[in-house]
Motif scaffolding. Structure first.
Motif, PDB file in Angstrom:
ATOM      1  N   LYS A  92       0.846  -1.200   0.000  1.00  0.00           N
ATOM      2  CA  LYS A  92       0.000   0.000   0.000  1.00  0.00           C
ATOM      3  C   LYS A  92       0.877   1.244   0.000  1.00  0.00           C
ATOM      4  CE  LYS A  92      -2.163   2.154   3.696  1.00  0.00           C
ATOM      5  NZ  LYS A  92      -1.978   3.534   3.274  1.00  0.00           N
ATOM      6  N   ASP A  93       0.498   2.244  -0.776  1.00  0.00           N
ATOM      7  CA  ASP A  93       1.174   3.544  -0.682  1.00  0.00           C
ATOM      8  C   ASP A  93       0.757   4.232   0.605  1.00  0.00           C
ATOM      9  OD1 ASP A  93       2.371   3.248  -3.140  1.00  0.00           O
ATOM     10  OD2 ASP A  93       0.983   4.583  -4.203  1.00  0.00           O
ATOM     11  N   ASP A  94       1.634   5.073   1.108  1.00  0.00           N
ATOM     12  CA  ASP A  94       1.214   5.863   2.266  1.00  0.00           C
ATOM     13  C   ASP A  94       0.373   7.040   1.790  1.00  0.00           C
ATOM     14  OD1 ASP A  94       1.024   6.291   5.011  1.00  0.00           O
ATOM     15  OD2 ASP A  94       3.113   5.737   5.297  1.00  0.00           O
ATOM     16  N   GLU A  95      -0.369   7.661   2.709  1.00  0.00           N
ATOM     17  CA  GLU A  95      -1.386   8.638   2.301  1.00  0.00           C
ATOM     18  C   GLU A  95      -0.798   9.904   1.686  1.00  0.00           C
ATOM     19  OE1 GLU A  95      -0.984   7.539   5.410  1.00  0.00           O
ATOM     20  OE2 GLU A  95      -0.189   9.274   6.498  1.00  0.00           O
ATOM     21  N   ASN A  96       0.427  10.258   2.090  1.00  0.00           N
ATOM     22  CA  ASN A  96       0.975  11.492   1.510  1.00  0.00           C
ATOM     23  C   ASN A  96       1.932  11.245   0.352  1.00  0.00           C
ATOM     24  OD1 ASN A  96       2.576  10.440   3.462  1.00  0.00           O
ATOM     25  ND2 ASN A  96       2.869  12.324   4.612  1.00  0.00           N
ATOM     26  N   ALA A 135     -10.906  -2.841  -7.249  1.00  0.00           N
ATOM     27  CA  ALA A 135     -11.408  -2.660  -5.882  1.00  0.00           C
ATOM     28  C   ALA A 135     -10.822  -1.378  -5.289  1.00  0.00           C
ATOM     29  CB  ALA A 135     -11.031  -3.858  -5.021  1.00  0.00           C
ATOM     30  N   ILE A 136     -11.573  -0.778  -4.357  1.00  0.00           N
ATOM     31  CA  ILE A 136     -11.166   0.508  -3.760  1.00  0.00           C
ATOM     32  C   ILE A 136     -10.773   0.316  -2.294  1.00  0.00           C
ATOM     33  CG2 ILE A 136     -11.899   2.852  -3.161  1.00  0.00           C
ATOM     34  CD1 ILE A 136     -13.987   2.615  -5.435  1.00  0.00           C
ATOM     35  N   HIS A 137      -9.547   0.722  -1.991  1.00  0.00           N
ATOM     36  CA  HIS A 137      -9.059   0.712  -0.609  1.00  0.00           C
ATOM     37  C   HIS A 137      -9.199   2.131  -0.059  1.00  0.00           C
ATOM     38  CE1 HIS A 137      -6.436  -0.687   2.729  1.00  0.00           C
ATOM     39  NE2 HIS A 137      -6.031   0.571   2.747  1.00  0.00           N
ATOM     40  N   ALA A 138     -10.044   2.313   0.941  1.00  0.00           N
ATOM     41  CA  ALA A 138     -10.276   3.660   1.479  1.00  0.00           C
ATOM     42  C   ALA A 138      -9.396   3.928   2.692  1.00  0.00           C
ATOM     43  CB  ALA A 138     -11.745   3.816   1.867  1.00  0.00           C
ATOM     44  N   HIS A 139      -8.508   4.917   2.554  1.00  0.00           N
ATOM     45  CA  HIS A 139      -7.764   5.432   3.701  1.00  0.00           C
ATOM     46  C   HIS A 139      -8.579   6.603   4.240  1.00  0.00           C
ATOM     47  CE1 HIS A 139      -4.387   7.400   5.863  1.00  0.00           C
ATOM     48  NE2 HIS A 139      -3.949   6.169   6.009  1.00  0.00           N
ATOM     49  N   ARG A 140      -8.387   6.960   5.535  1.00  0.00           N
ATOM     50  CA  ARG A 140      -9.318   7.922   6.150  1.00  0.00           C
ATOM     51  C   ARG A 140      -8.622   9.098   6.812  1.00  0.00           C
ATOM     52  NH1 ARG A 140     -10.839   5.289  12.027  1.00  0.00           N
ATOM     53  NH2 ARG A 140      -8.736   4.575  12.460  1.00  0.00           N
ATOM     54  N   ALA A 141      -7.467   9.540   6.262  1.00  0.00           N
ATOM     55  CA  ALA A 141      -6.771  10.681   6.859  1.00  0.00           C
ATOM     56  C   ALA A 141      -7.749  11.845   7.027  1.00  0.00           C
ATOM     57  CB  ALA A 141      -5.606  11.107   5.972  1.00  0.00           C
ATOM     58  N   MET A 142      -7.652  12.561   8.134  1.00  0.00           N
ATOM     59  CA  MET A 142      -8.504  13.699   8.492  1.00  0.00           C
ATOM     60  C   MET A 142      -9.785  13.292   9.227  1.00  0.00           C
ATOM     61  SD  MET A 142      -9.156  16.961   6.042  1.00  0.00           S
ATOM     62  CE  MET A 142     -10.785  17.641   6.125  1.00  0.00           C
ATOM     63  N   HIS A 143     -10.021  11.999   9.341  1.00  0.00           N
ATOM     64  CA  HIS A 143     -11.235  11.588  10.067  1.00  0.00           C
ATOM     65  C   HIS A 143     -11.222  12.095  11.503  1.00  0.00           C
ATOM     66  CE1 HIS A 143      -9.556   8.422  12.721  1.00  0.00           C
ATOM     67  NE2 HIS A 143      -8.625   8.354  11.787  1.00  0.00           N
ATOM     68  N   ALA A 144     -10.026  12.191  12.083  1.00  0.00           N
ATOM     69  CA  ALA A 144      -9.963  12.582  13.489  1.00  0.00           C
ATOM     70  C   ALA A 144     -10.401  14.032  13.708  1.00  0.00           C
ATOM     71  CB  ALA A 144      -8.557  12.344  14.036  1.00  0.00           C
ATOM     72  N   ALA A 145     -10.410  14.832  12.616  1.00  0.00           N
ATOM     73  CA  ALA A 145     -10.946  16.189  12.739  1.00  0.00           C
ATOM     74  C   ALA A 145     -12.441  16.142  13.065  1.00  0.00           C
ATOM     75  CB  ALA A 145     -10.720  16.970  11.443  1.00  0.00           C
ATOM     76  N   PHE A 146     -13.089  15.043  12.659  1.00  0.00           N
ATOM     77  CA  PHE A 146     -14.535  14.897  12.934  1.00  0.00           C
ATOM     78  C   PHE A 146     -14.816  14.036  14.153  1.00  0.00           C
ATOM     79  CE2 PHE A 146     -14.007  14.821   8.240  1.00  0.00           C
ATOM     80  CZ  PHE A 146     -14.523  16.070   7.977  1.00  0.00           C
TER      81      PHE A 146
END
Ligand code: RUB
Ligand code: MG
Length: 419
Positions: free
Chosen positions: A181-185, A269-280
């Motif tokens: 997996k690639d990292d989010e940034n 297929a789609i792999h969903a990463h969730r960066a920024m979720h913690a803001a919510f």
């Protein structure tokens, strides 16, 4: 006479109301502002998120009452609101969120408010595709069988050259992980351009498949502006990849909906990463819960989503088991989503993780593989050994007696949770 009298903020409360099965029912935790009763605050939430505003309006009363939401339950700080589905544009996640997670989050009438849970009616879910594959990727696209799918993200998260990135991926695949997996940034930067990385990594994947006899794949991060992202999705398909990774919150749900459609054309297929979720979701009294974010992701059609580690990893988590249970429960025929446990995991906690979450998960480790004293290949072997031990019900220490890589990992990290 066209003049409304009576439909004001306080008229959206009816504690005797039973929501109809066709309505969207949302549960909020509310802390009313000083001097505001729970009833008044609840009514204002139902009003502002449906068709009311702060003033009484000079319009036809019947029209307004039909589309008004009803605050129909108050239990301590928990408020239940029922929304008629005619309020919503079927198939538009942005529109739905502008109602149920919109202005109300900033209202002065409440000190804090958090959207905790939604009960989605079929009239809304039928406007969304849901996942194309979900947990079936473990057997349809990979050879994980009944064990958890194993994934790794190269570290450092940015800065590796394309060659180094692909080499680390190849070592990890050969050591026993299913997915790189690639990292989010990491997207398309000069030090590691997207198109080069895609081609080199998939070539490395093919070699690793050849060597191990197992199907392997690559979660390449296509996250970008929407048009660009769709071009990247096309490129993944052209190169024979089976998955894309999307950072779903930073790119936005409308973009996720577009990607879902394009991925269907290609069978990706789609792999969903969730960066920024913690803001919510990080504050337990305000925002939008991870449970609701995961629900939205399922409707929009991602196949995997990160839902935390049940407290065993490095990041603050919510109720991972409860969210995962929702993701795999019945939802008007939408396919289930495969949850991803990630963030600070290593071989020493895999048995506890499987105890907490079961085997229908992806176990994703970065530092817990590449930080192994003997490197990435040994780290991947250690993770796989730890899963084998857990699946066989064998204690990790015992299994490590004749599995050197696991033994070294346990010496280094024990069964500790990192911070
Ligand atoms: C994990 C990693 C992911 C986090 C995100 O790396 O890079 O971005 O898992 O967290 P490492 P979450 O294994 O080195 O911690 O999965 O909770 O969204
Ligand atoms: Mg990361």
């Amino acid at each position: 006479d066209g003049i409304m009298t009576g439909i004001e903020y306080d008229d959206f409360l009816d504690l005797g109301y039973e929501p109809a099965g066709t309505e969207l029912v949302c549960e909020f935790t509310i802390e009313p502002a000083a001097g505001m009763s729970m009833e008044a605050a609840a009514s204002r939430v139902a009003s502002e998120s449906s068709n009311g505003t702060w003033a009484a309006l000079h319009v036809d009363e019947d029209e307004l009452t039909e589309l008004g939401a009803v605050a129909c339950g108050i239990d301590g700080r928990t408020v239940t609101v029922a929304y008629p589905t005619a309020l919503f544009e079927a198939g538009s996640m942005p529109q739905i969120l502008s109602c149920i997670a919109g202005n109300i989050l900033g209202m002065k009438a409440v000190d804090s408010i958090r959207l905790e849970d939604c009960d989605w009616p079929e009239s809304i879910t039928s406007g969304f595709p849901g996942p194309q594959f979900g947990p079936s990727v473990a057997r349809e696209k990979l050879d994980a069988g009944e064990r958890p799918v194993l994934a790794t993200v190269p570290k450092p998260k940015v800065g590796l050259s394309t060659d180094a990135h692909a080499r680390i991926g190849e070592e990890a695949w050969r050591g026993g992980v299913d997915l790189l997996k690639d990292d989010e940034n990491l997207t398309d930067q000069a030090f590691n351009p997207f198109a080069d990385r895609l081609a080199e990594s998939l070539a490395a994947r093919d070699r690793a498949q050849e060597e191990t006899g197992e199907r392997k794949d690559y979660l390449v991060n296509v996250t970008a502006e929407t048009t660009e992202m769709l071009e990247r999705v096309d490129l993944v398909a052209e190169h024979g990849g089976g998955f894309v990774m999307v950072d779903v919150i930073t790119c936005g749900w409308a973009a996720v909906q577009s990607v879902r459609e394009r991925c269907e054309d290609h069978g990706l297929a789609i792999h969903a990463h969730r960066a920024m979720h913690a803001a919510f979701d990080r504050l337990d009294h305000h925002g939008v819960s991870m449970r609701v974010i995961a629900q939205i992701a399922r409707l929009c059609g991602v196949d995997h989503i990160h839902t935390g580690t049940a407290g065993l990893g490095k990041l603050a988590n919510e109720d991972t088991p409860g969210i995962n249970e929702w993701l795999t429960s019945d939802c008007h025929g939408l396919r289930p989503v495969l949850p991803v446990a990630s963030g600070g995991l290593h071989p020493g906690v895999v048995d506890q993780l499987i105890d907490a979450l079961g085997t229908d998960i992806i176990v994703q480790a970065g530092g817990g593989i590449h930080g192994h004293p003997d490197g990435t290949h040994a780290g991947a072997k250690a993770l796989r050994q730890s899963v084998e031990a857990s699946m066989a019900g064998t204690d990790l220490e015992t299994y490590a007696d004749d599995h050197a890589e696991l033994a070294t990992a346990l010496e280094k990290w024990g069964a500790e949770t990192p911070r």
